[in-house]
Motif scaffolding. Structure first.
Motif, PDB file in Angstrom:
ATOM      1  N   LEU A  28       0.835  -1.209   0.000  1.00  0.00           N
ATOM      2  CA  LEU A  28       0.000   0.000   0.000  1.00  0.00           C
ATOM      3  C   LEU A  28       0.867   1.256   0.000  1.00  0.00           C
ATOM      4  O   LEU A  28       0.587   2.220  -0.732  1.00  0.00           O
ATOM      5  N   ASP A  31       2.387   1.933  -3.423  1.00  0.00           N
ATOM      6  CA  ASP A  31       1.467   2.212  -4.530  1.00  0.00           C
ATOM      7  C   ASP A  31       0.919   3.632  -4.378  1.00  0.00           C
ATOM      8  O   ASP A  31       0.142   3.927  -3.458  1.00  0.00           O
ATOM      9  N   VAL A  34      -3.090   3.863  -4.651  1.00  0.00           N
ATOM     10  CA  VAL A  34      -3.801   3.447  -3.450  1.00  0.00           C
ATOM     11  C   VAL A  34      -3.627   4.474  -2.337  1.00  0.00           C
ATOM     12  O   VAL A  34      -4.565   4.770  -1.588  1.00  0.00           O
ATOM     13  N   PHE A  37      -6.136   7.302  -2.685  1.00  0.00           N
ATOM     14  CA  PHE A  37      -7.498   6.991  -2.245  1.00  0.00           C
ATOM     15  C   PHE A  37      -7.581   6.739  -0.750  1.00  0.00           C
ATOM     16  O   PHE A  37      -8.614   7.028  -0.130  1.00  0.00           O
ATOM     17  N   PHE A  38      -6.550   6.207  -0.142  1.00  0.00           N
ATOM     18  CA  PHE A  38      -6.597   5.886   1.275  1.00  0.00           C
ATOM     19  C   PHE A  38      -6.231   7.060   2.181  1.00  0.00           C
ATOM     20  O   PHE A  38      -6.726   7.132   3.310  1.00  0.00           O
ATOM     21  N   THR A 210     -13.871   5.574  -1.042  1.00  0.00           N
ATOM     22  CA  THR A 210     -12.404   5.573  -1.081  1.00  0.00           C
ATOM     23  C   THR A 210     -11.840   4.234  -0.627  1.00  0.00           C
ATOM     24  O   THR A 210     -10.834   3.756  -1.162  1.00  0.00           O
ATOM     25  N   GLY A 214      -9.647   1.948  -3.099  1.00  0.00           N
ATOM     26  CA  GLY A 214      -8.285   1.566  -2.749  1.00  0.00           C
ATOM     27  C   GLY A 214      -8.080   0.065  -2.750  1.00  0.00           C
ATOM     28  O   GLY A 214      -7.072  -0.441  -3.261  1.00  0.00           O
ATOM     29  N   SER A 218      -5.711  -2.013  -5.353  1.00  0.00           N
ATOM     30  CA  SER A 218      -4.681  -2.921  -4.845  1.00  0.00           C
ATOM     31  C   SER A 218      -4.852  -4.319  -5.425  1.00  0.00           C
ATOM     32  O   SER A 218      -3.865  -4.991  -5.779  1.00  0.00           O
ATOM     33  N   TYR A 252      -6.373  -2.575   6.513  1.00  0.00           N
ATOM     34  CA  TYR A 252      -7.323  -1.538   6.114  1.00  0.00           C
ATOM     35  C   TYR A 252      -8.000  -0.901   7.326  1.00  0.00           C
ATOM     36  O   TYR A 252      -8.241   0.309   7.344  1.00  0.00           O
ATOM     37  N   ARG A 307      -6.385  -2.214 -12.763  1.00  0.00           N
ATOM     38  CA  ARG A 307      -6.491  -1.138 -11.779  1.00  0.00           C
ATOM     39  C   ARG A 307      -7.600  -0.154 -12.123  1.00  0.00           C
ATOM     40  O   ARG A 307      -8.270   0.380 -11.248  1.00  0.00           O
TER      41      ARG A 307
END
Length: 419
Positions: A28, A31, A34, A37-38, A210, A214, A218, A252, A307
């Protein structure tokens, strides 16, 4: 020996879970998509959205007037509209064509048209009209222009009615124009604006969207980096579905425990949205909501091949999900089939529970239906996520065996050729 074997199995499962947790977090952080979004979107997007709508209501909406009456009453109507906080008389047009031109250039948001017989009809004790033409592309400006004209017309009607009533005291005049006094008091949205009414629902929807985006991105990365396009890598730590699901969930949940606090506690207080809920009620709601969103995202990730697929899938449904939640459109007006569809998404029950507790001051007992529905979604999507990863593990093993068989056959062919 059985106890030692069971203990060893538990320790191995915990170790594999922690390993998957660590690997998922490492991937994570590597990337950028990701991370956007996270981390970036949940932090920045609510601030931007709340800041734009922080004024709650629109003021001084520009309006053009076409006054064909040129009378005392028409000028009084225009003067009162201009004195209101919501409307500003920006232009006077000689006819409707000029007013349409100003509307086309987006210099005004509405047109007040006063006909030539406006006062003469009133003098003859006949009903007169004022036409309001609004730009319907912006509901807030439409509401301001239309409601101002309505308020001014009702005020002038009351004055005319008082003059014709022949009453002698102030009290008799009040009873003549308003026999039953009624007041409009917005309880859960003091400003009566867009921000306090809709943005809490948007914040909860951002949390779900989100998170799913994400997780899906991933999963797309994992498939693209896998030679057989499998979701599960060929490693000894990834041979159990519970280990995979729990490991990913821990990663997460660790991130979105912070993001959930930011979205549902900090942002509403920064922009002074209604915050009437108690912290233990909010915590009780957010735990199943985040878990349901995580398991829902893991379930949806099984259909993500690339993706970009998750972007096309989830961004498209964001606005419909907001309407289906009942926050900006009444639940009673939603068709039954669409209400059933909305029950598939955690945001539906999460938004309703959050608004009733934090914006309306309810307790957990007031949202038991939504609370139980969220836990039911947690169980259902956890089961589906485990089934999905069990299938993915079987697919990965099947492809690994095929690859191994291919290498064996190739090696035998080379041995025969050498002999």
């Amino acid at each position: 020996m059985k106890k030692d074997g069971l203990f060893k199995l538990i320790v191995e499962g915990l170790y594999d879970t922690c390993y998957i947790w660590r690997e998922e977090l490492r991937q994570l952080l590597k990337d950028e998509g990701v991370l956007i979004f996270f981390i970036i979107v949940p932090i920045a997007y609510p601030l931007l959205y709340s800041w734009i709508y922080n004024n709650e209501v629109v003021r001084e909406v520009p309006v053009v007037v076409v006054d064909n009456a040129h009378s005392h009453m028409s000028r009084d109507f225009i003067r009162r509209c201009d004195a209101s906080p919501d409307v500003k008389i920006a232009y006077y047009a000689s006819d409707m064509d000029e007013a349409k031109m100003l509307m086309g250039k987006e210099l005004v948001e509405a047109v007040y048209y006063i006909p030539s017989d406006f006062q003469s009809r009133l003098n003859r004790m006949e009903q007169s009209t004022v036409s309001v033409f609004c730009d319907m592309s912006m509901m807030l400006t439409y509401k301001a222009a239309y409601m101002t004209a309505m308020a001014v017309s009702q005020e002038m009607n009351s004055e005319i009615q008082i003059k014709l009533s022949g009453k002698y005291t102030k009290r008799e005049e009040e009873l003549q124009v308003q026999p039953l006094a009624a007041g409009d008091v917005p309880i859960f949205s003091p400003a009566g604006g867009y921000g306090s009414g809709v943005l809490p629902a948007v914040l909860m929807l951002i949390l779900q969207q989100t998170l799913v985006l994400g997780i899906g991105m991933s999963a797309g990365t994992a498939r693209e980096s896998n030679r057989f396009r499998d979701l599960v890598p060929i490693q000894k730590h990834y041979h159990g579905m519970f280990r995979i699901v729990f490991g990913k969930t821990l990663c997460y949940f660790m991130i979105y425990a912070l993001m959930g606090t930011w979205l549902t506690v900090v942002v509403p207080r920064i922009f002074h949205f209604p915050c009437l809920g108690h912290w233990d009620d909010l915590l009780a709601i957010m735990i199943p909501y985040i878990l349901a969103c995580i398991f829902f995202g893991i379930t949806m990730s099984c259909i993500v091949r690339y993706r970009e697929n998750v972007m096309l899938l989830m961004v498209f449904v964001s606005v419909p999900l907001l309407f289906l939640s009942g926050a900006s459109w009444p639940q009673s007006s939603i068709p039954g089939i669409w209400r059933g569809v909305s029950w598939l998404f955690p945001s539906t029950f999460g938004i309703r529970a959050y608004i009733r507790t934090n914006s309306m001051g309810g307790t957990l007992s007031d949202v038991l239906t939504e609370y139980r529905a969220l836990w039911l979604q947690v169980l259902c999507y956890f089961f589906v996520a485990c089934v999905v990863y069990r299938y993915q593990i079987q697919q990965a093993r099947h492809h690994a065996l095929e690859r191994l068989e291919f290498l064996k056959n190739k090696r035998k062919g080379n041995i025969k050729a050498n002999s």
